[in-house]
Design an enzyme around this catalytic site. Structure first.
Site, PDB file in Angstrom:
ATOM      1  N   TYR A 114      28.006  28.222 -83.822  1.00 17.88           N
ATOM      2  CA  TYR A 114      28.486  26.859 -83.626  1.00 17.88           C
ATOM      3  C   TYR A 114      27.419  26.060 -82.893  1.00 17.88           C
ATOM      4  O   TYR A 114      26.690  26.602 -82.063  1.00 17.88           O
ATOM      5  CB  TYR A 114      29.760  26.839 -82.788  1.00 17.88           C
TER       6      TYR A 114
ATOM      7  N   ASP B 285      39.176  22.336 -85.984  1.00 18.81           N
ATOM      8  CA  ASP B 285      40.158  21.356 -85.526  1.00 18.81           C
ATOM      9  C   ASP B 285      39.858  19.959 -86.057  1.00 18.81           C
ATOM     10  O   ASP B 285      38.813  19.720 -86.668  1.00 18.81           O
ATOM     11  CB  ASP B 285      40.169  21.319 -83.989  1.00 18.81           C
TER      12      ASP B 285
ATOM     13  N   ARG C  86      34.144  24.342 -77.083  1.00 19.02           N
ATOM     14  CA  ARG C  86      34.295  23.029 -76.449  1.00 19.02           C
ATOM     15  C   ARG C  86      34.514  23.161 -74.935  1.00 19.02           C
ATOM     16  O   ARG C  86      34.054  22.323 -74.155  1.00 19.02           O
ATOM     17  CB  ARG C  86      35.436  22.265 -77.112  1.00 19.02           C
TER      18      ARG C  86
ATOM     19  N   ARG D  60      39.340  28.500 -88.947  1.00 18.45           N
ATOM     20  CA  ARG D  60      39.797  27.113 -88.968  1.00 18.45           C
ATOM     21  C   ARG D  60      38.892  26.248 -88.096  1.00 18.45           C
ATOM     22  O   ARG D  60      38.245  26.740 -87.182  1.00 18.45           O
ATOM     23  CB  ARG D  60      41.232  27.025 -88.431  1.00 18.45           C
TER      24      ARG D  60
END
Length: 247
Positions: A111, A53, A198, A51
């Protein structure tokens, strides 16, 4: 039935994340709606590598689904993109064995997080990078990255509400790339916890500002306490760049 592996890109700005949520616009909902139209009203369920966000983008998200439609794999992007909104684009589709799973067969993910160092925010990039116009010591940041690579319990670097019990992950590499006024953090690992990238970036920004000693990273890891690490930076600077499989 035939199974298809798809690579999709999307601009996360107008989405409340990937996963279907009641009364909210999501990536999964839009893709399944498009596939249902392509299958003349037959509901089609998709399964993604993971997933993302709200506000988070994807360059190479992967999902699979099963179909009875006999469309050549090179024609699938043209067929499905007709029904997809402009902020989602199917890049590639391939027929795969029936036991392939987009999530469980993943071997690594990459990422990227983009920091804009421009003194004045670029209005055209405000949804695609995190504006952070403060001096950063990249040498210190890169030193901190060496401590983060490897296999660790990343409890200190995931959201406190994370329900996953096993928080051990392996980071294979972290690169810090300068491109003009942008700084790009590239993380490649076998998996990432909720908000992990993050929070890692937020911690590295503290290091770059001299607020956190780069050599304190091992003690932060060992502390297994979310309060020891940096803030969670905004989602709009984050991209799911690539998903890796054995083949």
């Amino acid at each position: 039935m035939m199974r298809i592996k798809c690579i999709v890109s999307y601009d996360g700005t107008q989405f409340h994340g990937y996963q279907i949520q009641p009364m909210k616009r999501t990536v999964q909902q839009e893709i399944e709606s498009a596939l249902t139209k392509l299958h003349k009203g037959q509901n089609v369920k998709i399964y993604a590598s993971g997933r993302t966000d709200a506000g988070v983008h994807a360059v190479g998200q992967v999902f699979h689904f099963d179909t009875k439609r006999n469309i050549p794999e090179e024609k699938w992007p043209y067929a499905l993109n007709r029904y997809l909104p402009e902020d989602i684009v199917l890049q590639e589709a391939k027929y795969v064995p029936s036991d392939f799973h987009a999530r469980y067969d993943t071997t690594a993910k990459e990422y990227r997080y983009i920091i804009s160092q421009r003194e004045i925010i670029d209005v055209f990039k405000r949804n695609y990078s995190y504006h952070f116009p403060f001096r950063l010591d990249l040498t210190a940041i890169r030193r901190a990255c060496t401590h983060l690579c490897g296999t660790h319990d990343f409890t200190s670097f995931c959201a406190a509400k994370t329900e996953v019990e096993d928080k051990v992950r392996t980071i294979y590499s972290i690169q810090v790339i300068e491109e003009g006024t942008d700084i790009i953090f590239c993380f490649k690992g076998n998996g990432f916890l909720y908000n992990m990238v993050r929070i890692l970036v937020g911690t590295l920004l503290n290091v770059g500002q001299g607020l956190t000693d780069p050599d304190s990273i091992p003690s932060i890891i060992e502390g297994r306490d979310r309060s020891l690490s940096g803030k969670t930076v905004p989602g709009h600077g984050l991209y799911l760049w690539k998903v890796y499989y054995d083949n």
